[in-house]
Design a protein around this motif. Structure first.
Motif, PDB file in Angstrom:
ATOM      1  N   PRO A  39      35.608  57.057  39.538  1.00 55.88           N
ATOM      2  CA  PRO A  39      36.863  57.803  39.341  1.00 55.88           C
ATOM      3  C   PRO A  39      38.076  56.958  39.744  1.00 55.88           C
ATOM      4  CG  PRO A  39      35.235  59.118  40.548  1.00 55.88           C
ATOM      5  CD  PRO A  39      34.716  57.726  40.500  1.00 55.88           C
ATOM      6  N   LEU A  40      39.097  56.960  38.907  1.00 56.89           N
ATOM      7  CA  LEU A  40      40.311  56.201  39.195  1.00 56.89           C
ATOM      8  C   LEU A  40      41.431  57.093  39.725  1.00 56.89           C
ATOM      9  CD1 LEU A  40      40.508  53.700  36.186  1.00 56.89           C
ATOM     10  CD2 LEU A  40      39.255  53.494  38.331  1.00 56.89           C
ATOM     11  N   ASN A  41      41.436  58.354  39.341  1.00 61.75           N
ATOM     12  CA  ASN A  41      42.448  59.310  39.822  1.00 61.75           C
ATOM     13  C   ASN A  41      43.866  58.769  39.676  1.00 61.75           C
ATOM     14  OD1 ASN A  41      40.428  61.203  40.714  1.00 61.75           O
ATOM     15  ND2 ASN A  41      40.068  59.871  42.479  1.00 61.75           N
ATOM     16  N   GLY A  42      44.127  58.211  38.514  1.00 59.05           N
ATOM     17  CA  GLY A  42      45.460  57.687  38.235  1.00 59.05           C
ATOM     18  C   GLY A  42      45.686  56.263  38.695  1.00 59.05           C
ATOM     19  N   GLY A  43      44.675  55.646  39.271  1.00 59.86           N
ATOM     20  CA  GLY A  43      44.816  54.299  39.801  1.00 59.86           C
ATOM     21  C   GLY A  43      44.220  53.245  38.894  1.00 59.86           C
ATOM     22  N   VAL A  44      43.724  52.157  39.513  1.00 60.34           N
ATOM     23  CA  VAL A  44      43.183  51.039  38.754  1.00 60.34           C
ATOM     24  C   VAL A  44      41.906  50.536  39.419  1.00 60.34           C
ATOM     25  CG1 VAL A  44      45.416  50.272  37.853  1.00 60.34           C
ATOM     26  CG2 VAL A  44      44.591  49.361  40.037  1.00 60.34           C
ATOM     27  N   LEU A  45      41.037  49.946  38.598  1.00 58.75           N
ATOM     28  CA  LEU A  45      39.848  49.252  39.094  1.00 58.75           C
ATOM     29  C   LEU A  45      40.110  47.756  39.007  1.00 58.75           C
ATOM     30  CD1 LEU A  45      36.838  49.048  39.963  1.00 58.75           C
ATOM     31  CD2 LEU A  45      36.245  49.176  37.516  1.00 58.75           C
ATOM     32  N   VAL A  46      39.990  47.075  40.131  1.00 52.23           N
ATOM     33  CA  VAL A  46      40.288  45.649  40.201  1.00 52.23           C
ATOM     34  C   VAL A  46      39.032  44.860  40.535  1.00 52.23           C
ATOM     35  CG1 VAL A  46      41.644  43.861  41.361  1.00 52.23           C
ATOM     36  CG2 VAL A  46      42.651  46.118  40.956  1.00 52.23           C
ATOM     37  N   LYS A  47      38.791  43.811  39.786  1.00 51.46           N
ATOM     38  CA  LYS A  47      37.776  42.818  40.130  1.00 51.46           C
ATOM     39  C   LYS A  47      38.470  41.736  40.935  1.00 51.46           C
ATOM     40  CE  LYS A  47      34.658  39.392  38.027  1.00 51.46           C
ATOM     41  NZ  LYS A  47      34.178  38.810  36.739  1.00 51.46           N
ATOM     42  N   ILE A  48      38.032  41.506  42.163  1.00 46.93           N
ATOM     43  CA  ILE A  48      38.684  40.539  43.031  1.00 46.93           C
ATOM     44  C   ILE A  48      38.147  39.139  42.750  1.00 46.93           C
ATOM     45  CG2 ILE A  48      39.048  39.855  45.427  1.00 46.93           C
ATOM     46  CD1 ILE A  48      38.964  42.836  46.135  1.00 46.93           C
ATOM     47  N   LEU A  49      39.050  38.208  42.527  1.00 47.94           N
ATOM     48  CA  LEU A  49      38.693  36.834  42.199  1.00 47.94           C
ATOM     49  C   LEU A  49      38.767  35.914  43.414  1.00 47.94           C
ATOM     50  CD1 LEU A  49      40.656  36.507  38.838  1.00 47.94           C
ATOM     51  CD2 LEU A  49      38.261  37.185  39.161  1.00 47.94           C
ATOM     52  N   TYR A  50      39.871  36.006  44.165  1.00 47.88           N
ATOM     53  CA  TYR A  50      40.093  35.129  45.317  1.00 47.88           C
ATOM     54  C   TYR A  50      40.619  35.935  46.494  1.00 47.88           C
ATOM     55  CZ  TYR A  50      39.967  31.375  41.821  1.00 47.88           C
ATOM     56  OH  TYR A  50      39.601  30.523  40.807  1.00 47.88           O
ATOM     57  N   LEU A  51      40.196  35.541  47.695  1.00 48.04           N
ATOM     58  CA  LEU A  51      40.694  36.150  48.927  1.00 48.04           C
ATOM     59  C   LEU A  51      41.138  35.055  49.882  1.00 48.04           C
ATOM     60  CD1 LEU A  51      37.959  38.892  49.426  1.00 48.04           C
ATOM     61  CD2 LEU A  51      40.379  39.330  48.959  1.00 48.04           C
ATOM     62  N   SER A  52      42.251  35.309  50.534  1.00 48.09           N
ATOM     63  CA  SER A  52      42.833  34.321  51.432  1.00 48.09           C
ATOM     64  C   SER A  52      42.247  34.443  52.839  1.00 48.09           C
ATOM     65  CB  SER A  52      44.349  34.527  51.492  1.00 48.09           C
ATOM     66  OG  SER A  52      44.953  33.583  52.335  1.00 48.09           O
ATOM     67  N   ILE A  53      41.930  33.302  53.438  1.00 49.63           N
ATOM     68  CA  ILE A  53      41.498  33.247  54.835  1.00 49.63           C
ATOM     69  C   ILE A  53      42.613  32.570  55.631  1.00 49.63           C
ATOM     70  CG2 ILE A  53      39.757  32.446  56.463  1.00 49.63           C
ATOM     71  CD1 ILE A  53      38.685  34.500  54.498  1.00 49.63           C
ATOM     72  N   ASP A  54      43.285  33.344  56.466  1.00 51.75           N
ATOM     73  CA  ASP A  54      44.465  32.868  57.177  1.00 51.75           C
ATOM     74  C   ASP A  54      44.269  32.984  58.686  1.00 51.75           C
ATOM     75  OD1 ASP A  54      46.368  32.546  54.831  1.00 51.75           O
ATOM     76  OD2 ASP A  54      45.784  34.646  54.595  1.00 51.75           O
ATOM     77  N   PRO A  55      44.993  32.178  59.465  1.00 50.33           N
ATOM     78  CA  PRO A  55      44.880  32.276  60.923  1.00 50.33           C
ATOM     79  C   PRO A  55      45.180  33.662  61.473  1.00 50.33           C
ATOM     80  CG  PRO A  55      45.990  30.245  60.316  1.00 50.33           C
ATOM     81  CD  PRO A  55      45.843  31.044  59.050  1.00 50.33           C
ATOM     82  N   TYR A  56      46.114  34.392  60.838  1.00 49.72           N
ATOM     83  CA  TYR A  56      46.517  35.690  61.382  1.00 49.72           C
ATOM     84  C   TYR A  56      45.408  36.744  61.334  1.00 49.72           C
ATOM     85  CZ  TYR A  56      46.976  38.159  56.899  1.00 49.72           C
ATOM     86  OH  TYR A  56      46.709  38.780  55.708  1.00 49.72           O
ATOM     87  N   LEU A  57      44.373  36.519  60.546  1.00 54.24           N
ATOM     88  CA  LEU A  57      43.285  37.501  60.495  1.00 54.24           C
ATOM     89  C   LEU A  57      42.685  37.740  61.876  1.00 54.24           C
ATOM     90  CD1 LEU A  57      41.353  36.554  57.209  1.00 54.24           C
ATOM     91  CD2 LEU A  57      43.394  37.956  57.500  1.00 54.24           C
ATOM     92  N   ARG A  58      42.710  36.697  62.708  1.00 57.99           N
ATOM     93  CA  ARG A  58      42.184  36.831  64.067  1.00 57.99           C
ATOM     94  C   ARG A  58      42.954  37.873  64.872  1.00 57.99           C
ATOM     95  NH1 ARG A  58      41.135  37.859  68.338  1.00 57.99           N
ATOM     96  NH2 ARG A  58      40.038  36.715  69.998  1.00 57.99           N
ATOM     97  N   PHE A  59      44.281  38.021  64.604  1.00 56.08           N
ATOM     98  CA  PHE A  59      45.078  39.036  65.288  1.00 56.08           C
ATOM     99  C   PHE A  59      44.468  40.419  65.167  1.00 56.08           C
ATOM    100  CE2 PHE A  59      49.472  36.851  64.657  1.00 56.08           C
ATOM    101  CZ  PHE A  59      49.169  35.967  65.665  1.00 56.08           C
ATOM    102  N   LYS A  60      43.950  40.690  63.981  1.00 50.57           N
ATOM    103  CA  LYS A  60      43.547  42.053  63.650  1.00 50.57           C
ATOM    104  C   LYS A  60      42.140  42.399  64.136  1.00 50.57           C
ATOM    105  CE  LYS A  60      45.329  43.684  59.855  1.00 50.57           C
ATOM    106  NZ  LYS A  60      45.701  43.951  58.449  1.00 50.57           N
ATOM    107  N   MET A  61      41.535  41.476  64.886  1.00 55.16           N
ATOM    108  CA  MET A  61      40.213  41.694  65.458  1.00 55.16           C
ATOM    109  C   MET A  61      40.288  41.988  66.949  1.00 55.16           C
ATOM    110  SD  MET A  61      38.218  38.591  63.495  1.00 55.16           S
ATOM    111  CE  MET A  61      38.370  38.412  61.719  1.00 55.16           C
ATOM    112  N   ARG A  62      41.479  42.315  67.447  1.00 57.36           N
ATOM    113  CA  ARG A  62      41.692  42.540  68.869  1.00 57.36           C
ATOM    114  C   ARG A  62      41.400  43.974  69.274  1.00 57.36           C
ATOM    115  NH1 ARG A  62      47.334  39.125  69.823  1.00 57.36           N
ATOM    116  NH2 ARG A  62      46.519  37.115  69.123  1.00 57.36           N
TER     117      ARG A  62
END
Length: 344
Positions: A39-62
């Motif tokens: 179900p999309l419920n007015g939205g979209v279905l996205v196939k993800i191609l690339y994801l960024s790995i950045d230093p700040y991701l560590r912040f969000k694991m606190r």
């Protein structure tokens, strides 16, 4: 299209030091998705191609009790970062099947996003690799571009600029922007390969901070007018000891020396007022809006023409994301770290 696996990269436990692959975050391939009937419920279905790995991701694991000023990852749910995807189905007239979009995406292969999701369609008239839209032509590049234009443009040509982690996507962009404005650039990096890359960007003085003393370099090549800081701690002390009296600026974009443990203190803070130093701290989202149009008009074309240089470190497979996060914290990536989740 049919029912397929929808592998995910999940947050599993709070990181108290360096994130541990398979423990802090884990790869999970137990989930499936029906690409035709979800179900999309007015939205979209996205196939993800690339994801960024950045230093700040560590912040969000606190720990949520210690860090209440930022949005943290939730246990058992995919972590998120900037990504590039292609729309497979759409119930939103703003997006067509086949559109390439950039946004903050959960770390999974496919995602259904609601109608109000903040997606940016990328036309890519410059015809550069899609992965660059989460690198030099994306958030890291925008961070460098907006920060440089906002805080450093007032300095006259011929000023002396020092950039740490200069081989990374932000630092490398800052080096090139500073040289384009006619400044002398001193830059540090953590390996011979990285030093060679930064030299190719046109930096005037490049050194391996693991092998050479930063203070000695700055004392010889300074005084410093502009310091772009990704490190903090003792390196910031070294800069404060070697700034030009009156009018120098420090642009704090990160503090990697304290990301994975107790933050490293700055002892020479008295020099901030004694030498009349102005310090700016910023995150990209606070100032990027006023520079976004100019950035996307200028930077992709500069990349396509070869005027702006870059390096990417592309790792294939979402299952390798936990290790990629650790490698970025350790500085083992050779260029912008990106997970290629899928081919077109």
């Amino acid at each position: 299209m049919s029912i397929v696996k929808n592998s995910r990269h999940l947050f599993n436990e709070i990181a108290t030091g360096y994130p541990i692959p398979g423990q802090t975050t884990v790869y999970d391939d137990s989930q499936t998705i029906d690409l035709d009937k979800a179900p999309l419920n007015g939205g979209v279905l996205v196939k993800i191609l690339y994801l960024s790995i950045d230093p700040y991701l560590r912040f969000k694991m606190r720990h949520p009790e210690a860090e209440k000023h930022i949005s943290l990852y939730k246990f058992g749910e995919p972590i998120d970062s900037f990504g590039v995807g292609v729309i497979l189905r759409s119930q939103n007239s703003a997006y067509a099947v086949g559109d390439h979009v950039v946004s903050g995406f959960p770390h999974q292969e496919y995602v259904v996003l609601p109608k109000d999701a903040p997606l940016r369609v990328v036309k890519n008239e410059a015809k550069i690799p899609w992965s660059l839209y989460i690198g030099i032509a994306g958030m890291p590049g925008m961070t460098a571009y907006s920060g440089w234009n906002h805080f450093a443009k007032s300095k006259p040509s011929g000023s002396t600029v020092f950039v740490t982690t200069a081989a990374g996507p932000v630092g490398a962009t800052v080096v090139q922007l500073a040289k384009a404005d006619g400044h002398k650039v001193i830059a540090s990096a953590g390996s011979k390969d990285k030093v060679d890359f930064v030299k190719s960007l046109g930096a005037d003085v490049v050194f391996n901070y693991k092998e050479q003393d930063t203070r000695e370099i700055l004392k010889r090549e300074g005084p410093i007018d502009i310091y772009w800081d990704h490190v903090g701690g003792d390196i910031l002390d070294a800069v404060l000891e070697n700034v030009r009296n009156s009018g120098s600026i420090v642009i704090v974009c990160g503090s990697v020396s304290g990301y994975n443990g107790t933050p490293n203190p700055v002892y020479r803070h008295n020099l901030i007022f004694e030498r009349d130093v102005t310090i700016y701290g910023f995150v990209n989202m606070t100032i990027a809006g006023r520079y976004r149009e100019a950035f996307y008009k200028e930077i992709p074309e500069a990349i396509a023409s070869g005027q702006m240089k870059y390096r990417e470190h592309i790792i294939k497979g979402l299952e390798n994301a936990p290790q990629a996060i650790l490698d970025v914290q350790l500085g083992k990536n050779e260029g912008k770290s990106i997970i290629q989740v899928a081919a077109e």
